[in-house]
Design an enzyme around this catalytic site. Structure first.
Site, PDB file in Angstrom:
ATOM      1  N   ARG A 112       3.300  -4.682  17.327  1.00  0.00           N
ATOM      2  CA  ARG A 112       1.892  -4.249  17.222  1.00  0.00           C
ATOM      3  C   ARG A 112       0.975  -5.381  17.698  1.00  0.00           C
ATOM      4  O   ARG A 112      -0.044  -5.148  18.341  1.00  0.00           O
ATOM      5  CB  ARG A 112       1.568  -3.861  15.769  1.00  0.00           C
ATOM      6  CG  ARG A 112       2.443  -2.738  15.234  1.00  0.00           C
ATOM      7  CD  ARG A 112       2.242  -2.523  13.742  1.00  0.00           C
ATOM      8  NE  ARG A 112       2.590  -3.696  12.946  1.00  0.00           N
ATOM      9  CZ  ARG A 112       2.396  -3.818  11.641  1.00  0.00           C
ATOM     10  NH1 ARG A 112       1.862  -2.822  10.958  1.00  0.00           N
ATOM     11  NH2 ARG A 112       2.739  -4.909  10.999  1.00  0.00           N
ATOM     12  N   SER A 147       0.828  -1.220   0.000  1.00  0.00           N
ATOM     13  CA  SER A 147       0.000   0.000   0.000  1.00  0.00           C
ATOM     14  C   SER A 147       0.857   1.262   0.000  1.00  0.00           C
ATOM     15  O   SER A 147       0.599   2.199  -0.775  1.00  0.00           O
ATOM     16  CB  SER A 147      -0.962   0.002   1.188  1.00  0.00           C
ATOM     17  OG  SER A 147      -0.290  -0.273   2.389  1.00  0.00           O
ATOM     18  N   HIS A 171       5.939 -12.652   7.782  1.00  0.00           N
ATOM     19  CA  HIS A 171       6.086 -11.270   7.333  1.00  0.00           C
ATOM     20  C   HIS A 171       7.246 -11.178   6.348  1.00  0.00           C
ATOM     21  O   HIS A 171       8.215 -11.930   6.458  1.00  0.00           O
ATOM     22  CB  HIS A 171       6.343 -10.326   8.521  1.00  0.00           C
ATOM     23  CG  HIS A 171       6.027  -8.908   8.207  1.00  0.00           C
ATOM     24  ND1 HIS A 171       6.943  -8.055   7.661  1.00  0.00           N
ATOM     25  CD2 HIS A 171       4.874  -8.203   8.322  1.00  0.00           C
ATOM     26  CE1 HIS A 171       6.376  -6.884   7.469  1.00  0.00           C
ATOM     27  NE2 HIS A 171       5.111  -6.941   7.853  1.00  0.00           N
ATOM     28  N   HIS A 183      -2.038  -8.843   2.356  1.00  0.00           N
ATOM     29  CA  HIS A 183      -1.637  -7.564   2.981  1.00  0.00           C
ATOM     30  C   HIS A 183      -2.741  -7.183   3.983  1.00  0.00           C
ATOM     31  O   HIS A 183      -2.981  -7.899   4.944  1.00  0.00           O
ATOM     32  CB  HIS A 183      -1.414  -6.548   1.856  1.00  0.00           C
ATOM     33  CG  HIS A 183      -0.791  -5.256   2.259  1.00  0.00           C
ATOM     34  ND1 HIS A 183      -0.094  -5.083   3.419  1.00  0.00           N
ATOM     35  CD2 HIS A 183      -0.750  -4.043   1.623  1.00  0.00           C
ATOM     36  CE1 HIS A 183       0.339  -3.837   3.497  1.00  0.00           C
ATOM     37  NE2 HIS A 183      -0.048  -3.171   2.422  1.00  0.00           N
ATOM     38  N   ASP A 223      -1.986  -8.463  12.260  1.00  0.00           N
ATOM     39  CA  ASP A 223      -3.322  -8.944  11.900  1.00  0.00           C
ATOM     40  C   ASP A 223      -3.776 -10.126  12.747  1.00  0.00           C
ATOM     41  O   ASP A 223      -4.967 -10.444  12.806  1.00  0.00           O
ATOM     42  CB  ASP A 223      -3.361  -9.334  10.420  1.00  0.00           C
ATOM     43  CG  ASP A 223      -3.088  -8.143   9.532  1.00  0.00           C
ATOM     44  OD1 ASP A 223      -3.543  -7.045   9.880  1.00  0.00           O
ATOM     45  OD2 ASP A 223      -2.392  -8.299   8.515  1.00  0.00           O
TER      46      ASP A 223
HETATM   47  N1  CMX Z   1       1.358 -19.761   6.524  1.00  0.00           N
HETATM   48  C1  CMX Z   1       1.782 -20.665   5.631  1.00  0.00           C
HETATM   49  N2  CMX Z   1       2.826 -20.490   4.816  1.00  0.00           N
HETATM   50  C2  CMX Z   1       3.499 -19.340   4.927  1.00  0.00           C
HETATM   51  C3  CMX Z   1       3.149 -18.360   5.854  1.00  0.00           C
HETATM   52  C4  CMX Z   1       2.025 -18.601   6.670  1.00  0.00           C
HETATM   53  N3  CMX Z   1       1.566 -17.701   7.544  1.00  0.00           N
HETATM   54  N4  CMX Z   1       4.001 -17.324   5.737  1.00  0.00           N
HETATM   55  C5  CMX Z   1       4.852 -17.652   4.753  1.00  0.00           C
HETATM   56  N5  CMX Z   1       4.558 -18.864   4.259  1.00  0.00           N
HETATM   57  C6  CMX Z   1       5.150 -19.555   3.133  1.00  0.00           C
HETATM   58  C7  CMX Z   1       4.991 -18.686   1.884  1.00  0.00           C
HETATM   59  O1  CMX Z   1       3.696 -18.839   1.309  1.00  0.00           O
HETATM   60  C8  CMX Z   1       6.110 -19.207   1.018  1.00  0.00           C
HETATM   61  O2  CMX Z   1       5.692 -20.423   0.468  1.00  0.00           O
HETATM   62  P1  CMX Z   1       6.056 -20.814  -1.062  1.00  0.00           P
HETATM   63  O3  CMX Z   1       7.548 -20.891  -1.076  1.00  0.00           O
HETATM   64  O4  CMX Z   1       5.367 -22.122  -1.266  1.00  0.00           O
HETATM   65  O5  CMX Z   1       5.541 -19.701  -1.928  1.00  0.00           O
HETATM   66  C9  CMX Z   1       7.210 -19.510   2.032  1.00  0.00           C
HETATM   67  O6  CMX Z   1       6.555 -19.642   3.298  1.00  0.00           O
HETATM   68  C10 CMX Z   1       8.258 -18.416   2.135  1.00  0.00           C
HETATM   69  O7  CMX Z   1       7.586 -17.171   2.372  1.00  0.00           O
HETATM   70  P2  CMX Z   1       8.320 -16.001   3.191  1.00  0.00           P
HETATM   71  O8  CMX Z   1       9.537 -15.597   2.412  1.00  0.00           O
HETATM   72  O9  CMX Z   1       8.517 -16.395   4.595  1.00  0.00           O
HETATM   73  O10 CMX Z   1       7.214 -14.872   3.182  1.00  0.00           O
HETATM   74  P3  CMX Z   1       6.929 -13.793   2.037  1.00  0.00           P
HETATM   75  O11 CMX Z   1       7.824 -12.622   2.282  1.00  0.00           O
HETATM   76  O12 CMX Z   1       6.942 -14.390   0.695  1.00  0.00           O
HETATM   77  O13 CMX Z   1       5.410 -13.415   2.366  1.00  0.00           O
HETATM   78  C11 CMX Z   1       3.582 -12.893   3.780  1.00  0.00           C
HETATM   79  C12 CMX Z   1       5.079 -12.673   3.513  1.00  0.00           C
HETATM   80  C13 CMX Z   1       3.127 -11.933   4.879  1.00  0.00           C
HETATM   81  C14 CMX Z   1       2.777 -12.574   2.491  1.00  0.00           C
HETATM   82  C15 CMX Z   1       3.371 -14.369   4.210  1.00  0.00           C
HETATM   83  O14 CMX Z   1       4.051 -14.582   5.424  1.00  0.00           O
HETATM   84  C16 CMX Z   1       1.892 -14.713   4.369  1.00  0.00           C
HETATM   85  O15 CMX Z   1       1.243 -15.060   3.380  1.00  0.00           O
HETATM   86  N6  CMX Z   1       1.349 -14.634   5.622  1.00  0.00           N
HETATM   87  C17 CMX Z   1      -0.064 -14.861   5.871  1.00  0.00           C
HETATM   88  C18 CMX Z   1      -0.875 -13.625   5.425  1.00  0.00           C
HETATM   89  C19 CMX Z   1      -0.639 -12.445   6.345  1.00  0.00           C
HETATM   90  O16 CMX Z   1      -0.670 -12.563   7.557  1.00  0.00           O
HETATM   91  N7  CMX Z   1      -0.444 -11.264   5.744  1.00  0.00           N
HETATM   92  C20 CMX Z   1      -0.339  -9.998   6.504  1.00  0.00           C
HETATM   93  C21 CMX Z   1       1.052  -9.418   6.519  1.00  0.00           C
HETATM   94  C22 CMX Z   1       1.065  -8.074   7.174  1.00  0.00           C
HETATM   95  C23 CMX Z   1       0.657  -7.025   6.182  1.00  0.00           C
HETATM   96  O17 CMX Z   1       1.334  -6.831   5.174  1.00  0.00           O
HETATM   97  O18 CMX Z   1      -0.361  -6.366   6.393  1.00  0.00           O
END
Ligand code: CMX
Length: 426
Positions: A318, A233, A309, A263, A364
């Site tokens: 937070r 964002s 994250h 996000h 979140d």
């Molecule tokens: N549950 C399951 N798998 C997860 C995970 C979770 N909470 N967090 C990361 N992973 C997985 C990723 O999907 C990725 O899998 P693939 O290799 O199969 O694609 C792997 O672990 C590596 O990911 P990462 O490098 O640790 O995380 P990213 O930087 O790619 O993504 C985020 C970060 C937040 C999108 C991811 O942790 C996620 O999807 N979390 C759940 C959704 C969430 O809580 N989002 C809110 C974030 C805060 C915000 O921005 O507002």
């Protein structure tokens, strides 16, 4: 706003001189390199943009203008916006000046309500919010200043004007959306005597129900205000603003990014997941039950919302602040107990799975529990709450970008063929 405006007017020439000196004396120094994995991996860790309002050291979490978030949880949104913009916390006079200015601008023109009322009744609350923000674009003072030929280095003043109006109206619009979309009654007028968060609680219709609710909202608005510049964002807003698009266009674009489930929508997904747990086990499950449930989620190819994250590598401060608030004010609340139980179990499961680089909770994972406690059970609304707060950070970044005369963003993309050629050394 005399106080905020004058403080910025005093600081901006100093910041500009610093930036000018940096480019002149160190413009050719290397601060980052990009690997193939980074280019194909969402540019994680690539340092190619500046955001001065806040930073997120992976092992510490959010610092606002260098101050750890944990030291700011007792402040008001007015304080935080002033801090984001100027780098200083306001004194009493400056705080009151900003409070009064925002209260003065809080009424929303009739045409915005007409636009919202004409949307399909099942519209997502974030779609309604984005639409309302965009609908107000015709009021932009920045656009007017641009067309009047105001010098580029003076455009921050009209950007500040627009941002104050937008910020002032956000709680009014957001509360109105809550009432319209979930049939709570007509929108409630802002009360010019109240501060930002009390006014928001008042317009939501929560204030008289729970005396504490305004304080919970205050905390919520403080915690979600900014998270450096590279998140979807903030980056989107800043990118759109770099084309000299006004605050309405830019913030609306940023909010569209916030609406994604990876996000800002994760708070809605997260509470939904927690409620699934509750329904499956009829309350707070044992560790073993929850462990199995978490594995089932992962094995079905879903993420566990609220965990992981892109930058953080510790429990999000937070999250800690919100969980502590819940434990202090309503420890018997089942959802708070569930969130605490999930925190005991899910990091271990994610560590065992070994994929997520950060197994710890982000904001979140707890925010929905607090809202749910105060009767906001409509979780498709939660990202709107997030948006009201995040508008502070997006606006502060827009003002800073215009003050510093940041250029239009245009990174170089390469083709897949170029990449293959590059690595083969051909
Ligand atoms: N549950 C399951 N798998 C997860 C995970 C979770 N909470 N967090 C990361 N992973 C997985 C990723 O999907 C990725 O899998 P693939 O290799 O199969 O694609 C792997 O672990 C590596 O990911 P990462 O490098 O640790 O995380 P990213 O930087 O790619 O993504 C985020 C970060 C937040 C999108 C991811 O942790 C996620 O999807 N979390 C759940 C959704 C969430 O809580 N989002 C809110 C974030 C805060 C915000 O921005 O507002």
């Amino acid at each position: 706003m005399a106080n905020l405006h004058d403080r910025l007017a005093a600081k901006i020439p100093i910041w500009r001189d610093e930036l000018h000196d940096l480019v002149k004396n160190h413009g050719d120094k290397v601060i980052s390199q990009v690997t193939v994995a980074q280019a194909l991996g969402g540019m994680r860790g690539v340092k190619g943009m500046i955001c001065d309002t806040s930073e997120v050291p992976p092992e510490r979490g959010l610092l606002i203008r260098g101050i750890p978030l944990a030291d700011l949880t007792g402040h008001t949104p007015e304080d935080i916006f002033y801090l984001l913009c100027t780098g200083d916390l306001p004194g009493d006079a400056a705080r009151e000046d900003l409070r009064a200015e925002l209260a003065r601008r809080a009424r929303v023109p009739r045409y915005v309500w007409q636009v919202l009322e004409s949307l399909p009744p099942q519209s997502h609350p974030m779609c309604m919010l984005d639409t309302a923000v965009l609908a107000m674009q015709g009021e932009s003072r920045f656009v007017q200043a641009y067309h009047e030929g105001v010098a580029r280095n003076e455009l921050w003043r009209s950007m500040l004007e627009d941002c104050l109006t937008l910020l002032a109206r956000m709680p009014t619009i957001a509360a109105g959306i809550y009432r319209l979309r979930f049939r709570k009654g007509d929108p409630i007028e802002p009360d010019p005597a109240l501060d930002y968060s009390s006014n928001f609680a008042h317009m939501l219709g929560l204030r008289d129900l729970h005396a504490e609710a305004a304080d919970a909202l205050r905390l919520y608005l403080v915690l979600h205000c900014d998270h450096e510049g590279g998140n979807v964002s903030a980056h989107t807003c800043s990118l759109v603003g770099s084309a000299l698009s006004d605050a309405y266009y830019s913030v609306s674009a940023g909010l569209n990014g916030l609406s994604g489930p990876l996000h800002g929508l994760a708070n809605q997904e997260c509470l939904s997941w927690v409620l699934e747990v509750r329904d499956q086990f009829g309350g707070v499950p044992t560790e073993a039950q929850l462990r199995q449930f978490a594995w089932d989620t992962l094995n079905s190819g879903r993420v566990i919302p609220g965990y992981g994250h892109a930058v953080l590598r510790v429990t999000d401060p937070r999250f800690t602040a919100l969980l502590e608030f819940g434990k202090a004010h309503f420890p018997q609340d089942e959802i708070v107990q569930l969130v605490a139980r999930v925190f005991e179990v899910v990091p271990k499961v994610l560590e065992e799975q070994g994929k997520a680089k950060n197994p710890w909770p982000n904001v979140d994972a707890a925010s929905g529990a607090v809202l749910h406690h105060y009767g906001m059970t409509e979780f498709s609304y939660y990202t709107v709450m997030f948006s009201v707060s995040r508008t502070m950070g997006m606006c502060a970044q827009l003002i800073w970008n215009r003050a510093m005369g940041m250029p239009i963003e245009r990174p170089k993309s390469v083709t897949y063929a170029w990449l293959k050629q590059q690595v083969s050394g051909a």
